[in-house]
Design a protein around this motif. Structure first.
Motif, PDB file in Angstrom:
ATOM      1  N   ILE A  68       0.844  -1.207   0.000  1.00  0.00           N
ATOM      2  CA  ILE A  68       0.000   0.000   0.000  1.00  0.00           C
ATOM      3  C   ILE A  68       0.881   1.260   0.000  1.00  0.00           C
ATOM      4  N   ARG A  69       2.019   1.176   0.711  1.00  0.00           N
ATOM      5  CA  ARG A  69       2.854   2.379   0.890  1.00  0.00           C
ATOM      6  C   ARG A  69       3.738   2.697  -0.310  1.00  0.00           C
ATOM      7  N   ARG A  70       3.944   1.728  -1.184  1.00  0.00           N
ATOM      8  CA  ARG A  70       4.856   1.954  -2.323  1.00  0.00           C
ATOM      9  C   ARG A  70       4.308   3.013  -3.285  1.00  0.00           C
ATOM     10  N   PRO A  71       5.189   3.552  -4.163  1.00  0.00           N
ATOM     11  CA  PRO A  71       4.665   4.435  -5.210  1.00  0.00           C
ATOM     12  C   PRO A  71       3.648   3.662  -6.056  1.00  0.00           C
ATOM     13  N   VAL A  72       2.584   4.318  -6.465  1.00  0.00           N
ATOM     14  CA  VAL A  72       1.473   3.665  -7.188  1.00  0.00           C
ATOM     15  C   VAL A  72       1.008   2.435  -6.398  1.00  0.00           C
ATOM     16  N   GLY A  73       0.854   2.622  -5.078  1.00  0.00           N
ATOM     17  CA  GLY A  73       0.537   1.497  -4.190  1.00  0.00           C
ATOM     18  C   GLY A  73      -0.895   1.000  -4.322  1.00  0.00           C
ATOM     19  N   ALA A  74      -1.164  -0.125  -3.658  1.00  0.00           N
ATOM     20  CA  ALA A  74      -2.490  -0.755  -3.748  1.00  0.00           C
ATOM     21  C   ALA A  74      -3.543   0.119  -3.074  1.00  0.00           C
ATOM     22  N   LEU A  75      -4.707   0.183  -3.687  1.00  0.00           N
ATOM     23  CA  LEU A  75      -5.824   0.960  -3.133  1.00  0.00           C
ATOM     24  C   LEU A  75      -7.010   0.070  -2.803  1.00  0.00           C
ATOM     25  N   ASP A  76      -6.922  -1.210  -3.173  1.00  0.00           N
ATOM     26  CA  ASP A  76      -8.070  -2.102  -2.952  1.00  0.00           C
ATOM     27  C   ASP A  76      -7.570  -3.541  -2.760  1.00  0.00           C
ATOM     28  N   VAL A  77      -8.513  -4.417  -2.467  1.00  0.00           N
ATOM     29  CA  VAL A  77      -8.139  -5.801  -2.124  1.00  0.00           C
ATOM     30  C   VAL A  77      -7.468  -6.508  -3.314  1.00  0.00           C
ATOM     31  N   ASP A  78      -7.986  -6.276  -4.516  1.00  0.00           N
ATOM     32  CA  ASP A  78      -7.367  -6.920  -5.680  1.00  0.00           C
ATOM     33  C   ASP A  78      -5.958  -6.376  -5.939  1.00  0.00           C
ATOM     34  N   GLY A  79      -5.763  -5.102  -5.593  1.00  0.00           N
ATOM     35  CA  GLY A  79      -4.425  -4.505  -5.756  1.00  0.00           C
ATOM     36  C   GLY A  79      -3.418  -5.166  -4.821  1.00  0.00           C
ATOM     37  N   ILE A  80      -3.863  -5.518  -3.625  1.00  0.00           N
ATOM     38  CA  ILE A  80      -3.004  -6.242  -2.668  1.00  0.00           C
ATOM     39  C   ILE A  80      -2.670  -7.624  -3.228  1.00  0.00           C
ATOM     40  N   LYS A  81      -3.689  -8.234  -3.791  1.00  0.00           N
ATOM     41  CA  LYS A  81      -3.538  -9.583  -4.343  1.00  0.00           C
ATOM     42  C   LYS A  81      -2.462  -9.598  -5.434  1.00  0.00           C
ATOM     43  N   ARG A  82      -2.554  -8.644  -6.359  1.00  0.00           N
ATOM     44  CA  ARG A  82      -1.592  -8.634  -7.475  1.00  0.00           C
ATOM     45  C   ARG A  82      -0.180  -8.288  -7.011  1.00  0.00           C
ATOM     46  N   ARG A  83      -0.075  -7.502  -5.929  1.00  0.00           N
ATOM     47  CA  ARG A  83       1.266  -7.092  -5.481  1.00  0.00           C
ATOM     48  C   ARG A  83       1.905  -8.087  -4.521  1.00  0.00           C
ATOM     49  N   THR A  84       1.084  -8.923  -3.845  1.00  0.00           N
ATOM     50  CA  THR A  84       1.672  -9.798  -2.814  1.00  0.00           C
ATOM     51  C   THR A  84       1.278 -11.276  -2.958  1.00  0.00           C
ATOM     52  N   ARG A  85       0.238 -11.566  -3.724  1.00  0.00           N
ATOM     53  CA  ARG A  85      -0.399 -12.890  -3.837  1.00  0.00           C
ATOM     54  C   ARG A  85      -1.326 -13.208  -2.655  1.00  0.00           C
ATOM     55  N   ALA A  86      -1.540 -12.278  -1.728  1.00  0.00           N
ATOM     56  CA  ALA A  86      -2.496 -12.568  -0.649  1.00  0.00           C
ATOM     57  C   ALA A  86      -3.876 -12.764  -1.274  1.00  0.00           C
ATOM     58  N   GLY A  87      -4.460 -13.931  -1.072  1.00  0.00           N
ATOM     59  CA  GLY A  87      -5.781 -14.211  -1.647  1.00  0.00           C
ATOM     60  C   GLY A  87      -5.727 -14.990  -2.942  1.00  0.00           C
ATOM     61  N   MET A  88      -4.525 -15.311  -3.417  1.00  0.00           N
ATOM     62  CA  MET A  88      -4.434 -16.032  -4.697  1.00  0.00           C
ATOM     63  C   MET A  88      -4.262 -17.534  -4.516  1.00  0.00           C
ATOM     64  N   GLY A  89      -4.262 -17.984  -3.289  1.00  0.00           N
ATOM     65  CA  GLY A  89      -3.980 -19.403  -3.054  1.00  0.00           C
ATOM     66  C   GLY A  89      -5.231 -20.255  -3.063  1.00  0.00           C
ATOM     67  N   ARG A  90      -5.096 -21.402  -2.446  1.00  0.00           N
ATOM     68  CA  ARG A  90      -6.137 -22.414  -2.524  1.00  0.00           C
ATOM     69  C   ARG A  90      -7.491 -21.936  -1.984  1.00  0.00           C
ATOM     70  N   CYS A  91      -7.474 -21.144  -0.907  1.00  0.00           N
ATOM     71  CA  CYS A  91      -8.779 -20.748  -0.338  1.00  0.00           C
ATOM     72  C   CYS A  91      -9.350 -19.523  -1.028  1.00  0.00           C
ATOM     73  N   GLN A  92      -8.578 -18.943  -1.985  1.00  0.00           N
ATOM     74  CA  GLN A  92      -9.076 -17.820  -2.782  1.00  0.00           C
ATOM     75  C   GLN A  92      -9.629 -16.683  -1.921  1.00  0.00           C
TER      76      GLN A  92
END
Ligand code: FAD
Length: 485
Positions: free
Chosen positions: A416-440
């Motif tokens: 979130i803190r980076r330049p052009v940082g995440a503003l939403d849940v999907d943005g976190i997902k693309r930047r960290t993979r949180a939420g991309m695993g088996r339990c989605q």
């Protein structure tokens, strides 16, 4: 406000151009319609670094594919983007298809594909890929075929561009473009009206709209939808290479492709549709993916699927990318109809286009340009010692938020803190993979929402999945501080 260059669209092409333009002393801004960069085709594709055997010789696709392919090692070094040179195999399932493989081989040679390029017989194919289907009989081996994380590439381009001075505005849909009497362009957007010496059109599926606003050389894009299944990481080792079948007139066909993150893609279909926003997956499309992929992998484990998705190719009616300045629209630079192999081509398109723009605008080099960007440290890739050191330096590394992908609170806050940082849940997902695993994202979403709310200084009720009206929470059931009732 006066700019040298305004870029329309924050996909891999727009962000790549932004990074390359930051090598020059120029006032550059990128306007993206949605709540985040990497929200179009650049987030929903097969993530292959294509070797360049498939594009028709003497096309822009062939030229930029081969040039782009050769740039990925440097991008990996400079931008810390994960890539793997795992080769591509185009498998044939019928001896009669030998001439088609031979044609691809000759095409690849003519296009100047790097590295090994040869037809391998069934014996070698099975030695390399013991799980290939029983009717497979030979294959074209493409040594320069690889895989890349498409989100990390796009985000890395954007972060590095922002570090070097490019301004990014999201929720900034461009609605009009006008040539002013002084020769500059007026860009009307949801973020304001701006004057600029040059415009880069990198609007993906909508790039025809902007081209057609300013040029008589019309282009029409019809989206071609591709649907996929994603398989759990435990199947990563079933195939080593990206396993293609022979291409059809609709594209490169259905394949089975490992990703750099260890999951496996099955797809994509190729269906021409009319709605540029219709990213549904359909029962028919997914069934087709499975049926055709079943020749390559005869026992695809249905219980291994963790999710499905679709992407829309920006298929233009010229059969090729439409790049550069049209004769009748000076200082308007197209990156139009950039369908596959656009991901692979993006660094080369950005390099070529930015040099052309710099020459035409007489931009001086930026002496402070820094090409280096480090990715967010990944807790899941650290050894025990590194983990201990990371936690000692920042205790948030000790709090795992996404259990499937082992993503920590420290990584989410940094995203979130980076330049052009995440503003939403999907943005976190693309930047960290949180939420991309088996339990989605079944387990980590509540904590991710809390962290977004804290970092962005907004109520959890305002946190969205992907901007706009996609809010995740409706109301508090209990008053704050009394919710342990
Ligand atoms: C199914 C599929 C599989 C593919 N597989 C591969 C592959 O394996 N390898 C490969 O090399 N390529 C592949 N590609 C192609 C590759 O994904 C694209 O060529 C590439 O992502 C194009 O990037 P882009 O920046 O042009 O477009 P996009 O990523 O679509 O970005 C365009 C951006 O413009 C924004 N925008 C649109 N209108 C406006 C507006 N009015 N104002 C402001 N912003 C606007 C959009 O929101 C979007 O963010 C595939 C594509 C698909 C769909």
């Amino acid at each position: 406000m006066m700019y040298d260059v305004i870029i329309i669209g924050g996909g891999v092409v727009g962000c790549g151009v932004a990074r390359e333009l930051s090598r020059y002393k120029a006032k550059v801004m990128l306007l993206e319609k949605t709540n985040d960069i990497c929200n179009g085709q650049s987030k929903a594709n097969t993530a292959i670094i294509h070797g360049g055997y498939d594009a028709k010789p003497n096309t822009l696709k062939a030229k930029f594919n081969v040039l782009g392919n050769a740039m990925f090692d440097k991008l990996h070094e400079e931008l810390d983007v994960p890539i793997q040179w795992n080769t591509s195999l185009v498998v044939s399932f019928n001896k009669d298809d030998h001439p088609a493989l031979e044609k691809l081989l000759q095409q690849g040679i003519q296009n100047g594909c790097r590295g090994e390029l040869r037809i391998i017989d069934e014996k070698e194919l099975r030695e390399r890929e013991p799980n290939v289907g029983s009717t497979a009989c030979e294959a074209l081996l493409v040594g320069s075929g690889g895989i890349v994380c498409p989100y990390e590439l796009t985000i890395a381009f954007a972060e590095n561009a922002a570090m070097n001075g490019v301004e990014f505005r999201r929720n900034a849909e461009v609605t009009d473009l006008k040539r002013l009497e002084n020769g500059n362009w007026q860009v009307v957007s949801a973020a304001g009206t701006f004057e600029t010496r040059a415009v880069v059109n990198a609007a993906g599926a909508y790039s025809d709209v902007f081209n057609n606003m300013v040029s008589e050389r019309k282009v029409h894009i019809r989206p071609r939808r591709g649907e996929y299944y994603i398989l759990d990481k435990k199947y990563r080792d079933v195939f080593h290479a990206a396993m293609f079948q022979l291409p059809t007139k609709m594209g490169k066909g259905i394949l089975i492709a490992p990703t750099v993150d260890g999951t496996v893609l099955v797809g994509p279909t190729a269906e021409d549709i009319d709605d540029k926003e219709d990213k549904r997956t359909t029962a028919e499309g997914l069934a087709k993916s499975l049926r055709e992929a079943g020749r390559t992998w005869e026992h695809i484990p249905m219980r291994g699927f963790i999710t499905t998705f679709s992407g829309l190719r920006s298929t233009g009616d010229t059969g090729d990318f439409v790049l550069g300045e049209p004769d009748d629209a000076p200082h308007f630079f197209n990156c139009c109809a950039v369908e596959s192999p656009g991901l692979t081509s993006s660094p080369a398109i950005a390099d070529w286009l930015s040099k052309d723009i710099a020459a035409k605008l007489e931009l001086a080099p930026n002496p402070d340009f820094n090409p280096i960007r480090k990715g967010i440290p990944k807790f899941r890739e650290m050894n025990d010692e590194e983990r201990a050191a990371a936690i000692a330096a920042n205790p948030d590394f000790g709090k795992v938020v996404c259990r499937c992908e082992t993503v920590t609170e420290a990584e989410i806050r940094e995203a979130i803190r980076r330049p052009v940082g995440a503003l939403d849940v999907d943005g976190i997902k693309r930047r960290t993979r949180a939420g991309m695993g088996r339990c989605q994202a079944g387990f980590c979403t509540p904590r991710t929402v809390e962290i977004l709310s804290e970092e962005l200084g907004i109520s959890p009720l305002e946190v969205t999945k992907f901007g706009g009206t996609s809010k995740l929470l409706k109301e508090f059931l209990f008053e704050e501080g009394k919710n342990d009732a």
